[in-house]
Design a protein around this motif. Structure first.
Motif: not given
Length: 311
Positions: A142-156
């Protein structure tokens, strides 16, 4: 090799989640006997026992636990593929960007000003989501790209482009014993109820679990939690709260993330423009112990950046 149909996986997923054939049948809208037969047929075809039946319902065998996990992955991927296919057929292509409030570190205005000048640019839509929902939106299509933060997210399963670093701050009630300090260290927070994001590892403490920034700020205001957060969260502070830099906490890295193997030129253009905008800001991402590697056939022709699991 035995092939399993998605219908069978959907049936088994329902049974595995309900741990009861009758409840699973009601959830699926089918009668109980056909569901029981379908599961037994799946067991015969795979040559393994998936369920142990008992008077109160069923429990999963070790093989059943594996198939239950894999079924979720396969079914979610199938749904995402359908959703992306339908979006690709839409008459007017659009790029869907997902972020949490303040999660772009104020990069978006400049990105949006420059992006339309790229020949591959398309109209941009936004989804503002809670902490949990951004990665889910990428994975479900439902989305193409996201702003995220390392190390809080799982990038698998995602490709990422590091943009910039943010200092970490402790957010405290103004009457907290540490609120008057010019700088803190992680050791100062030992024993404090440091909040953690729902479904994420507890990086700095084992305080209450929170789902979004509003809940977090409320708990801090009530004296039920403190938080270690990126500097951009300053914009969401309520009155009565203070921020103190945490001197020995590794910085958070703001990244753009998208599903690996994406081939969208519009997405590639957005990532390229975002990287150019971020390059004009300071500080830029440091090594952070991350491992950089180039993947042949990578989606956007970009470097894929992987972070160690221990980070």
């Amino acid at each position: 090799m035995e092939r399993v149909e998605t219908r069978e996986l959907a049936y088994f997923r329902a049974v595995a989640e309900e741990l009861h054939i009758g409840r699973a049948a009601a959830r699926l809208g089918i009668a109980q006997p056909p569901l029981s037969r379908a599961v037994r047929q799946l067991e015969r075809r795979l040559g393994v026992e998936l369920l142990v039946r008992h008077a109160g319902g069923v429990r999963l065998t070790p093989a059943g636990e594996v198939l239950a996990r894999e079924a979720v992955t396969v079914l979610d991927a199938a749904e995402a593929a359908v959703r992306r296919t339908k979006r690709a057929a839409e008459r007017e292509a659009r790029l869907v960007v997902v972020l949490k409030p303040g999660g772009d570190s104020d990069l978006l205005p400049e990105i949006l000003a420059a992006y339309p000048d790229d020949p591959a640019a398309v109209p941009v839509d936004f989804k503002v989501c809670d902490q949990d929902e951004r990665v889910a939106a990428l994975r479900d299509g439902s989305a193409d790209v996201a702003f995220l933060h390392h190390p809080a997210e799982d990038f698998t399963g995602l490709d990422v482009e590091p943009l910039l670093e943010e200092q970490l701050l402790a957010v405290l009630p103004s009457n907290h014993r540490l609120a008057g300090r010019q700088e803190l260290y992680l050791a100062d927070l030992v024993g404090e109820p440091v909040a953690r994001w729902r479904g994420r590892p507890a990086l700095y403490g084992k305080g209450p679990e929170v789902r979004d920034a509003a809940q977090l700020m409320q708990l801090i205001t009530l004296g039920q939690a403190v938080a270690v957060v990126p500097e951009s969260v300053r914009t969401q502070l309520r009155s009565g709260l203070v921020c103190v830099p945490v001197g020995d906490a590794p910085p958070a890295t703001v990244v753009l993330a998208w599903p690996e193997w994406s081939t969208s030129p519009a997405l590639a253009a957005f990532v390229r423009v975002a990287a150019q905008v971020a390059a004009r800001r300071l500080p830029r991402p440091s090594a952070l112990g991350r491992v950089e590697f180039v993947t042949a056939g990578s989606a956007l022709g970009h470097t894929r950046v992987g972070f160690p699991a221990s980070a």
